[in-house]
Write a protein that holds these residues in place. Sequence first.
Motif, PDB file in Angstrom:
ATOM      1  N   SER B   8       0.835  -1.197   0.000  1.00  0.00           N
ATOM      2  CA  SER B   8       0.000   0.000   0.000  1.00  0.00           C
ATOM      3  C   SER B   8       0.870   1.245   0.000  1.00  0.00           C
ATOM      4  CB  SER B   8      -0.913   0.023   1.221  1.00  0.00           C
ATOM      5  OG  SER B   8      -1.625  -1.168   1.305  1.00  0.00           O
ATOM      6  N   ILE B   9       1.916   1.196   0.800  1.00  0.00           N
ATOM      7  CA  ILE B   9       2.814   2.351   0.808  1.00  0.00           C
ATOM      8  C   ILE B   9       3.481   2.493  -0.552  1.00  0.00           C
ATOM      9  CG2 ILE B   9       4.803   3.423   1.916  1.00  0.00           C
ATOM     10  CD1 ILE B   9       4.142   1.901   4.417  1.00  0.00           C
ATOM     11  N   ASN B  10       3.903   1.369  -1.138  1.00  0.00           N
ATOM     12  CA  ASN B  10       4.469   1.419  -2.495  1.00  0.00           C
ATOM     13  C   ASN B  10       3.504   2.101  -3.450  1.00  0.00           C
ATOM     14  OD1 ASN B  10       6.896   0.116  -1.995  1.00  0.00           O
ATOM     15  ND2 ASN B  10       6.068  -1.916  -2.409  1.00  0.00           N
ATOM     16  N   SER B  11       2.224   1.734  -3.326  1.00  0.00           N
ATOM     17  CA  SER B  11       1.262   2.290  -4.275  1.00  0.00           C
ATOM     18  C   SER B  11       1.051   3.768  -4.038  1.00  0.00           C
ATOM     19  CB  SER B  11      -0.056   1.519  -4.233  1.00  0.00           C
ATOM     20  OG  SER B  11      -0.759   1.817  -3.067  1.00  0.00           O
ATOM     21  N   ILE B  12       1.101   4.194  -2.778  1.00  0.00           N
ATOM     22  CA  ILE B  12       0.947   5.622  -2.512  1.00  0.00           C
ATOM     23  C   ILE B  12       2.145   6.391  -3.068  1.00  0.00           C
ATOM     24  CG2 ILE B  12       0.738   7.392  -0.735  1.00  0.00           C
ATOM     25  CD1 ILE B  12      -0.694   5.380   0.985  1.00  0.00           C
ATOM     26  N   VAL B  13       3.332   5.820  -2.918  1.00  0.00           N
ATOM     27  CA  VAL B  13       4.524   6.457  -3.480  1.00  0.00           C
ATOM     28  C   VAL B  13       4.353   6.677  -4.979  1.00  0.00           C
ATOM     29  CG1 VAL B  13       6.963   6.123  -4.007  1.00  0.00           C
ATOM     30  CG2 VAL B  13       6.097   5.529  -1.757  1.00  0.00           C
ATOM     31  N   PHE B  14       3.970   5.594  -5.657  1.00  0.00           N
ATOM     32  CA  PHE B  14       3.807   5.694  -7.110  1.00  0.00           C
ATOM     33  C   PHE B  14       2.686   6.649  -7.467  1.00  0.00           C
ATOM     34  CE2 PHE B  14       4.768   4.581 -11.241  1.00  0.00           C
ATOM     35  CZ  PHE B  14       3.671   4.141 -11.950  1.00  0.00           C
ATOM     36  N   SER B  15       1.619   6.642  -6.677  1.00  0.00           N
ATOM     37  CA  SER B  15       0.496   7.539  -6.935  1.00  0.00           C
ATOM     38  C   SER B  15       0.921   8.992  -6.838  1.00  0.00           C
ATOM     39  CB  SER B  15      -0.631   7.291  -5.932  1.00  0.00           C
ATOM     40  OG  SER B  15      -1.043   5.964  -5.973  1.00  0.00           O
ATOM     41  N   MET B  16       1.752   9.298  -5.840  1.00  0.00           N
ATOM     42  CA  MET B  16       2.185  10.680  -5.688  1.00  0.00           C
ATOM     43  C   MET B  16       3.013  11.119  -6.885  1.00  0.00           C
ATOM     44  SD  MET B  16       0.870  12.034  -3.092  1.00  0.00           S
ATOM     45  CE  MET B  16      -0.557  11.066  -3.491  1.00  0.00           C
ATOM     46  N   LEU B  17       3.862  10.219  -7.348  1.00  0.00           N
ATOM     47  CA  LEU B  17       4.651  10.530  -8.537  1.00  0.00           C
ATOM     48  C   LEU B  17       3.735  10.785  -9.729  1.00  0.00           C
ATOM     49  CD1 LEU B  17       7.629  10.670  -9.311  1.00  0.00           C
ATOM     50  CD2 LEU B  17       7.449   8.337 -10.129  1.00  0.00           C
ATOM     51  N   LEU B  18       2.768   9.899  -9.896  1.00  0.00           N
ATOM     52  CA  LEU B  18       1.801  10.064 -10.979  1.00  0.00           C
ATOM     53  C   LEU B  18       1.051  11.380 -10.833  1.00  0.00           C
ATOM     54  CD1 LEU B  18       0.039   6.625 -11.530  1.00  0.00           C
ATOM     55  CD2 LEU B  18       1.530   7.856 -13.100  1.00  0.00           C
ATOM     56  N   PHE B  19       0.734  11.717  -9.570  1.00  0.00           N
ATOM     57  CA  PHE B  19      -0.056  12.920  -9.351  1.00  0.00           C
ATOM     58  C   PHE B  19       0.683  14.163  -9.848  1.00  0.00           C
ATOM     59  CE2 PHE B  19      -2.713  16.064  -7.771  1.00  0.00           C
ATOM     60  CZ  PHE B  19      -1.968  16.985  -7.051  1.00  0.00           C
ATOM     61  N   ILE B  20       1.966  14.253  -9.511  1.00  0.00           N
ATOM     62  CA  ILE B  20       2.720  15.437  -9.931  1.00  0.00           C
ATOM     63  C   ILE B  20       2.698  15.552 -11.451  1.00  0.00           C
ATOM     64  CG2 ILE B  20       4.942  16.612  -9.822  1.00  0.00           C
ATOM     65  CD1 ILE B  20       5.539  15.069  -7.290  1.00  0.00           C
ATOM     66  N   MET B  21       2.839  14.400 -12.121  1.00  0.00           N
ATOM     67  CA  MET B  21       2.751  14.392 -13.583  1.00  0.00           C
ATOM     68  C   MET B  21       1.356  14.754 -14.049  1.00  0.00           C
ATOM     69  SD  MET B  21       4.912  13.789 -15.893  1.00  0.00           S
ATOM     70  CE  MET B  21       4.606  12.787 -17.319  1.00  0.00           C
ATOM     71  N   ALA B  22       0.374  14.098 -13.436  1.00  0.00           N
ATOM     72  CA  ALA B  22      -1.003  14.229 -13.919  1.00  0.00           C
ATOM     73  C   ALA B  22      -1.548  15.620 -13.657  1.00  0.00           C
ATOM     74  CB  ALA B  22      -1.887  13.178 -13.261  1.00  0.00           C
ATOM     75  N   ALA B  23      -1.127  16.229 -12.543  1.00  0.00           N
ATOM     76  CA  ALA B  23      -1.615  17.577 -12.260  1.00  0.00           C
ATOM     77  C   ALA B  23      -1.249  18.500 -13.408  1.00  0.00           C
ATOM     78  CB  ALA B  23      -1.016  18.087 -10.944  1.00  0.00           C
TER      79      ALA B  23
END
Lengths: 330, 288, 420
Positions: B8-23
């Motif tokens: 879950s923590i791995n997924s949150i890490v990746f999500s945050m990275l995606l978020f910066i891109m996606a924003a």
Amino acid sequence: MKKMGNVYAWILSHNVHVLAILFILAIGAPLWVTTYTISLLIEVLIFSIFAISLDLLVGYTGLPSFGHAAFFGLGAYIIAYISGDNELTLGLTKNILLTLPIVIVGTGLMALLLGILSLRSDGVYFLMITLAFAQMLFSIAMRWSAITGGSDGLIGVPRPEIDLGLWNYTFESRTAFYYFVVIIFAAILFVLHHIVNSPFGLALKGIKSNQSRMKSLGYNTLYYKIGAFVIAGVIAGVSGMLLAQFYWHASPENLYWTMSGQVLIMVILGGVGTLIGPIIGAILMRVLPNIMSTHTHNWQSYMGLILIVFVLCAPNGIMGILSKRRNKDL
Amino acid sequence: MNEMIVQSINSIVFSMLLFIMAAGLSLIFGHTNFINLAHGSFYVLGGYIGITAINQIGNYWLALLLVPILVGLLGATIEYLFLRRLYGKHRHLEQVLFTMGLALITTDIIRLNWGTYVVNIEPPILLDASITLFDAQFPLYRIAIIAAGLTIAGLLWILIQRTRLGTILRAGVSDIDLVSETGINIQVIFTGIFALGTALAALAGIIGAPLHGLYPGLQFEILVLTLAVVIVGGLGDLKGAFLGSILIGTVDTFGKALLPEISLFLIFALMAIVLLVKPSGLFSARGE
Amino acid sequence: MKHNSNTSLTYPIIRSYSRRKLLKIAGAGAVAYAGSTLATACSIGNDVSGTDSPIRIGVLLPYTGIYAALGDSIASGLEMYLDEIGNQAGGRNIQIIAEDTEMKPNIAQQKIRKLVEQDEVDIVAGIVSTGVLYGLREYFHNNKKILICANAGGNKISRDMKSPYIWRSSFSNWQPNWPLGLWAYKNVASKVFMSAPDYGAGHNMVNAFSHSFQSAGGMILGKQFTPFPSMGDPAPFITEIRKSRPPMVFCFYSGSAAVAFVKAYNEFGLTKEIPLVCSGFTVEEDVLPAQGSAAVGARSGLHWALLLDNPTNRQFTTAYKDRTNTDANVFAVQGYDTGKIISHMLNEVQGDTSNTGKMLESLHQLSFASPRGPVILDSKSQNPTQHIYVREVKEIDGQLHNAVVEDLGEFTDPGDDSLG
């Protein structure tokens, strides 16, 4: 440029002569040019078919599909699976009289399914959903190795043969296969020409220019769009089949979204809404990088620059340039 | 069970990275209605320029600050010189063509400057450590990524909710002709959006590089993933980008862990479903 | 300038077409393509008849893409050998014509045709990835063109998809991994978790290791096949590995994936806890600098090691370092040996490259001294019979290199799937 317009007008008014010249050129090509050029011609013809099929969607019906590679790749996989000589494949027959209908039906069904799902969307959403579906097919091809050979694809695809029981002929050699492709190319061009000039085709153009008007005139635009989608998908599937037969190999690369992007670029570069534009685009996109990459490792930037220049200066593609000139002459 | 939490923590890490891109992409796509297929290229450029900057400057943090600004300026320049001629709903195809051209050029620029070998960014010394989680090591750097993502989310939220620019954006303005009549200089705003979007992409690139390295083809992979986030989350919606990133990040991570054969398929299936059922995005406030 | 939609310019023109006219338009397009390709054809103006003309070797490698570094290394090794023999063999000069496959089978199809039909190369060398090799197999076989494959280890080429025209100077994917399985069972642990990319080579390597490992009595706790060509963030995979608490991990990765995997393996603390035994490519010299201390202690199986101590290797590594200013790697060795094999063929036919049959004959059981030790080209598998070494990544003088831990002996690919 004015001169080009004049040449163009001359071509249009001297139909029979031009057709004769082209017919002789096409049939006689193997006598005059090297086998390497024949393989370039084969590729250009195959991708021309692919690009023209997309143009039916983009140029005539106004549907910007970013997932057309789905049908291209599917056609390749179907022929590979049915006729390929491989541990994974069925290897049933290479008789084109049997395999071609299977490819048509297979890609047609997929196009029907994806069309029904995708065509509820318009514009940018249609773009995205076609991309999504194509990527789904790509991921299936990459991971379902037991059927698709995974990222290595399916090898051992044979050249097509005509088998009438008592008599058969295989288009084995490069030259024979070239003629096979020329025949299919001519047939498809003939069929599409009829389609775009038929009431169906005119309805498509109407949908592109003003969909709501068509609806108010009583047209069930969804059916027409699905029809165009299926026709385009089937033709793309046939071109994919040809590529697999040419390379003896079906690769997941044929499904990847950059392939959809490439064919879209061919259509736009050449000029949407014409049958000849995509052919020009196919020539540019297949022959040009090939020549360039021999002379420089930076060919991608040059291709990129060409794209950029085109967008800024010639948004109607090459056909746009030529026809603009012609308009001016009139 | 412990591993579930770690994943879950791995997924949150990746999500945050995606978020910066996606924003960044969501801002551009959602507010200027411009399809930017070069967004992945800015990500990768950020990573590569970041390597050079860190080597030249010698200070990771300074580079982290400067490189996105630099790339943002580059983005603004490109927008000013070229992209603003391509705005308009009917010009999506031209936008596709143009930005693909940009992406191709970037590929060669990167190859010429940084070669074809694998290159890496090391995490900064400060963060090159581990914490202990359930008797096992967990890289501190990844925790920092979560912090970075949340911080940027917060800053963007302030921008959107508490500034005049944000008000304009929230009003859903995307038609140049209409708005210029109200006196707002929409051209400048569009340039600004593009600059911000590309800066965010570059930032994501520097942050993400230590995770997966920088390699050819990365720009297209990250682009498609980011597109999926933006579609699922909703265009132009910050909350949508955030929640969309979490969803895609989770599907990707758990997909890889539990169902590696179909993890890629799942993401695009998700994208397709959202487009069919609620095209404006799962989390956007707007309706059809 | 306000831009109108595309329709207004083109519709009037289309509507005015009659059927014949439109066919003519299509024809005009055909003229365009015929013209452009004729132009291409005419631009080829090389007469390669006669023995005064150079022998042309077509080199097909990925010069861009994730395996580009491998392509570069092979090219360097090949060029170094050819320079050593004065770029001459069989009494003729040798000329190299290189093309980039970008690791894409479709691109490779175009390039091979250009090399063979336009540039009229006599022999082809190269090919890094198994996917491209499989994709081109029919071309070489149907066109009867010789390929000396300098890397791609796809098992099928030595087995069911063998062609008399395709020989390898490298390895089969089975080869470095099968002996490693036995060794790992005896020396490291009796249970293993396996991780590899999901493509032909990945499966080949895992199967080879599994076969010998299980035959010896070992147990496989789990197998993990990651997306190819890139797995993205390795974290989910690393966490899955830890979940099964294996006493040992076997993996195969190459290029950028190898860097990402090994570094993540270290970041999550597995390097200290779980011994990593991998296929040599995972920690080869090309990726060690990027992996850094994360790779220290990793054991691997391969048919060569930088610090392998034999006269040919000492000479080779020194010369390579002088020439390129980087350390040699297994790909450079394979490129180098490719040069050796090709020059042998050319000498056997005294430069008469039309004698394909004799050139191929000369390869059967050809033996030579390679930096990797003694090599014999096995007739059945058309692949080198060679020694497989167990190596360990060690820090020597501040740099990381692979040192040989054990020489497992000579191995030949069985030529069929009996051993995995």
